[in-house]
Design a protein around this motif. Structure first.
Motif, PDB file in Angstrom:
ATOM      1  N   ILE A   1      67.567  41.199 -11.916  1.00 25.42           N
ATOM      2  CA  ILE A   1      68.246  41.499 -10.796  1.00 25.42           C
ATOM      3  C   ILE A   1      69.304  40.639 -10.267  1.00 25.42           C
ATOM      4  O   ILE A   1      68.890  39.216  -9.939  1.00 25.42           O
ATOM      5  N   THR A   2      70.429  41.082  -9.994  1.00 24.81           N
ATOM      6  CA  THR A   2      71.502  40.136  -9.660  1.00 24.81           C
ATOM      7  C   THR A   2      72.187  40.793  -8.234  1.00 24.81           C
ATOM      8  O   THR A   2      72.134  42.147  -8.265  1.00 24.81           O
ATOM      9  N   SER A   3      72.723  40.022  -7.356  1.00 31.66           N
ATOM     10  CA  SER A   3      73.553  40.342  -6.286  1.00 31.66           C
ATOM     11  C   SER A   3      74.556  39.620  -6.021  1.00 31.66           C
ATOM     12  O   SER A   3      74.457  38.172  -6.091  1.00 31.66           O
ATOM     13  N   GLU A   4      75.986  39.971  -5.627  1.00 31.26           N
ATOM     14  CA  GLU A   4      76.899  39.292  -5.407  1.00 31.26           C
ATOM     15  C   GLU A   4      77.172  38.234  -6.599  1.00 31.26           C
ATOM     16  O   GLU A   4      77.421  36.969  -6.387  1.00 31.26           O
ATOM     17  N   GLY A   5      76.725  38.458  -7.776  1.00 32.90           N
ATOM     18  CA  GLY A   5      77.008  37.490  -8.966  1.00 32.90           C
ATOM     19  C   GLY A   5      75.908  36.592  -8.986  1.00 32.90           C
ATOM     20  O   GLY A   5      76.086  35.692  -9.785  1.00 32.90           O
ATOM     21  N   ARG A   6      75.028  36.662  -8.167  1.00 28.86           N
ATOM     22  CA  ARG A   6      73.869  35.618  -8.452  1.00 28.86           C
ATOM     23  C   ARG A   6      72.499  36.419  -8.618  1.00 28.86           C
ATOM     24  O   ARG A   6      72.163  37.594  -8.398  1.00 28.86           O
ATOM     25  N   THR A   7      71.599  35.297  -9.249  1.00 26.76           N
ATOM     26  CA  THR A   7      70.448  35.932  -9.803  1.00 26.76           C
ATOM     27  C   THR A   7      69.226  35.855  -8.665  1.00 26.76           C
ATOM     28  O   THR A   7      68.929  35.004  -8.419  1.00 26.76           O
ATOM     29  N   PHE A   8      68.288  36.786  -8.863  1.00 27.50           N
ATOM     30  CA  PHE A   8      67.084  36.812  -7.975  1.00 27.50           C
ATOM     31  C   PHE A   8      66.226  35.847  -8.879  1.00 27.50           C
ATOM     32  O   PHE A   8      65.888  36.229 -10.077  1.00 27.50           O
ATOM     33  N   ASN A   9      65.596  34.944  -8.224  1.00 25.21           N
ATOM     34  CA  ASN A   9      64.691  33.897  -8.711  1.00 25.21           C
ATOM     35  C   ASN A   9      63.537  33.591  -7.756  1.00 25.21           C
ATOM     36  O   ASN A   9      63.727  33.107  -6.798  1.00 25.21           O
ATOM     37  N   THR A  10      62.306  33.574  -8.738  1.00 26.44           N
ATOM     38  CA  THR A  10      61.114  32.986  -7.682  1.00 26.44           C
ATOM     39  C   THR A  10      60.741  31.728  -8.280  1.00 26.44           C
ATOM     40  O   THR A  10      60.640  31.495  -9.407  1.00 26.44           O
ATOM     41  N   TYR A  11      60.593  30.939  -7.234  1.00 23.45           N
ATOM     42  CA  TYR A  11      60.199  29.520  -7.532  1.00 23.45           C
ATOM     43  C   TYR A  11      59.653  28.707  -6.440  1.00 23.45           C
ATOM     44  O   TYR A  11      59.998  28.909  -5.227  1.00 23.45           O
ATOM     45  N   VAL A  12      58.636  27.980  -6.521  1.00 24.29           N
ATOM     46  CA  VAL A  12      57.717  27.461  -5.368  1.00 24.29           C
ATOM     47  C   VAL A  12      58.496  26.362  -4.607  1.00 24.29           C
ATOM     48  O   VAL A  12      58.370  26.612  -3.304  1.00 24.29           O
ATOM     49  N   ASN A  13      59.673  25.840  -5.141  1.00 21.18           N
ATOM     50  CA  ASN A  13      60.260  24.860  -4.239  1.00 21.18           C
ATOM     51  C   ASN A  13      61.340  25.672  -3.561  1.00 21.18           C
ATOM     52  O   ASN A  13      62.295  24.973  -2.780  1.00 21.18           O
ATOM     53  N   THR A  14      61.717  26.731  -3.679  1.00 20.44           N
ATOM     54  CA  THR A  14      62.614  27.498  -3.004  1.00 20.44           C
ATOM     55  C   THR A  14      62.151  27.796  -1.448  1.00 20.44           C
ATOM     56  O   THR A  14      61.069  27.623  -1.214  1.00 20.44           O
ATOM     57  N   GLN A  15      63.313  27.714  -0.372  1.00 21.33           N
ATOM     58  CA  GLN A  15      62.661  27.719   0.866  1.00 21.33           C
ATOM     59  C   GLN A  15      61.652  28.788   1.391  1.00 21.33           C
ATOM     60  O   GLN A  15      60.703  28.782   2.099  1.00 21.33           O
ATOM     61  N   LYS A  16      62.133  30.026   0.797  1.00 19.97           N
ATOM     62  CA  LYS A  16      61.312  31.136   1.082  1.00 19.97           C
ATOM     63  C   LYS A  16      60.422  32.054   0.210  1.00 19.97           C
ATOM     64  O   LYS A  16      59.824  32.828   0.334  1.00 19.97           O
ATOM     65  N   GLY A  17      60.691  31.357  -1.055  1.00 20.63           N
ATOM     66  CA  GLY A  17      59.899  31.889  -2.214  1.00 20.63           C
ATOM     67  C   GLY A  17      60.925  32.653  -3.174  1.00 20.63           C
ATOM     68  O   GLY A  17      60.445  32.847  -4.327  1.00 20.63           O
ATOM     69  N   VAL A  18      61.977  33.204  -2.806  1.00 21.93           N
ATOM     70  CA  VAL A  18      62.696  34.030  -3.530  1.00 21.93           C
ATOM     71  C   VAL A  18      64.286  33.872  -3.142  1.00 21.93           C
ATOM     72  O   VAL A  18      64.667  33.638  -2.055  1.00 21.93           O
TER      73      VAL A  18
END
Length: 465
Positions: free
Chosen positions: A130-147
């Motif tokens: 899934i992409t939005s505005e040229g960026r990719t949806f990514n899940t990772y524990v160190n992101t601020q909110k989880g996605v």
């Protein structure tokens, strides 16, 4: 082993291999637009929503799950949270400046941003990206909110999605929301003033007729540590001038003063309060300062400005200069250098205007004041301590364990102390929700608090979660 036994073993192995090869592969669920809602997941966790953000169970702060529909409208595709009745869009301010910025994913009906769902081929059971505005949806524990919406485009276990548990979905309400948003043509002007009535800025955003504005929307560009309050609710009307008056109150983590002779001076720390910033030669942080050093001018810092005008940082050893960016280092220099104040749950950051990178204890413990692009790197997160009060005490029983001290305010202190030991299931430490978040209340009750950070069974020091 006898020949007969060996032959039987080979026959069994051959028969098992033939059976496995003949088994049909479990096909991943096919995604259907508009008429179905699904559970979305990656190999790292299941998507959910919380506090207005798209989240994932990979993040220890978020454990809920959600249900989502992919809505097709006027040739574009949108991701819709069924329980929240909102679409996704990116947060206005990037939390990580690499690759053009990484953003948290918001839930919103103003604005609404399209997505692209594409089929991948690396993980057969997780066929979608899934992409939005040229960026990719990514899940990772160190992101601020989880996605996050990131620049990471390579197939990995965090950005390849599967859909499960399809249920029938009626898209009528979602389609009506899209129609109202894209075809109302209504503009709203948000006039922001400070508590003295001085106009700080105006922002013009879109709205929908009949909408009652009681707070600034998610698309409103917010400055760090600023509370925005709509003075009076406004009902939006088509073909009219819609103006919303907003008051901005600064709630910064430090006191500011226009007069340095009356300034409030602090000890400034990085690495979650363990490294004390000084203005000695080399501008390196000190992981083991003495009390005499912390009382010296080189370890005392003061601030001027606000989130709108920029933050100026002074050191008491030479107030004729300010903290500025000089090449790859942050040092005291001539002129008034203004930093962008960045909010973080564990403190605050200072970003420079040239490229948006943050002051960082570059190279780890004891390093120079350099720059880095990750807002979640503990070497970029500042905290302040009152001069003369050491708030991070090393414990001799462990190389990593700390007691973080929070003295009770002088007007409420009763001479009592309380040690808080946060839980975390032996895998992490809930240092905020079960620790420091309780300090203000306990401090008002007169208790000095000591929050323990300790090593978990993984062997690493877990900080707040």
């Amino acid at each position: 082993m006898s020949n007969i036994t060996m032959k039987l073993s080979r026959l069994f192995t051959l028969a098992l291999a033939t059976f496995v090869c003949a088994m049909p592969l479990l096909a991943a669920e096919t995604l259907t637009e508009n008429t179905k809602a699904y559970t979305f997941k990656t190999q790292r966790g299941v998507l959910g929503t919380q506090d207005g953000y798209l989240t994932c169970t990979v993040n220890t702060s978020f454990h809920n799950q959600g249900q989502f529909a992919v809505i097709r409208y006027e040739g574009k595709t949108y991701l819709y949270s069924v329980p929240d009745k909102k679409f996704t869009c990116r947060e206005t301010t990037a939390y990580d400046s690499r690759n053009g910025g990484w953003f948290n994913v918001l839930l919103s009906n103003n604005p609404i941003e399209p997505i692209t769902v594409a089929a991948g081929n690396k993980f057969a059971d997780y066929p979608y990206s899934i992409t939005s505005e040229g960026r990719t949806f990514n899940t990772y524990v160190n992101t601020q909110k989880g996605v996050c919406l990131s620049g990471w485009t390579t197939y990995d276990v965090g950005n390849q999605f599967a859909v499960e548990n399809p249920v029938d979905f009626d898209p009528t309400e979602a389609l009506a929301t899209l129609s109202a948003f894209f075809h109302s043509g209504l503009e709203v002007t948000y006039r922001v003033s400070d508590v003295d009535g001085n106009l700080l800025e105006e922002q013009t955003l879109s709205g929908m007729p009949g909408e009652v504005v009681t707070s600034v929307p998610t698309s409103f560009v917010k400055h760090a540590f600023t509370l925005y309050t709509v003075k009076s609710p406004v009902t939006l009307v088509a073909d009219a001038s819609n103006v919303v008056e907003v008051e901005a109150v600064f709630q910064m983590p430090f006191s500011t003063s226009a007069d340095l002779a009356q300034a409030h001076w602090y000890n400034l720390t990085l690495r979650s309060g363990e490294e004390f910033v000084n203005a000695n030669a080399g501008y390196k942080c000190n992981p083991n300062p003495t009390m005499e050093q912390l009382l010296s001018n080189e370890y005392q810092w003061a601030f001027q400005g606000d989130p709108y005008d920029g933050i100026v940082v002074y050191n008491r050893s030479n107030t004729a200069k300010t903290l500025c960016k000089s090449g790859d280092l942050a040092v005291l220099g001539d002129g008034v250098y203004k930093w962008t104040l960045v909010e973080h749950t564990n403190g605050f950051l200072l970003a420079n205007a040239e490229d948006g990178k943050y002051i960082n204890e570059y190279g780890g413990s004891g390093g120079h004041l350099g720059f880095w692009h990750n807002a979640d790197d503990i070497n970029s997160i500042f905290n302040i301590n009152e001069v003369g009060i050491v708030t991070s005490v090393k414990l001799s029983s462990s190389a990593k364990a700390r007691l973080h001290l929070y003295p009770a305010p002088a007007e409420t202190a009763k001479g009592y102390a309380m040690v808080i030991i946060p839980g975390g299931g032996y895998s992490y430490i809930a240092g905020s929700t079960e620790g420091a978040d309780w300090v203000p209340m306990l401090g008002q009750l007169g208790y000095t608090c000591a929050v323990l950070s300790y090593t978990t069974r993984s062997g690493s020091l877990a900080l707040s979660a």
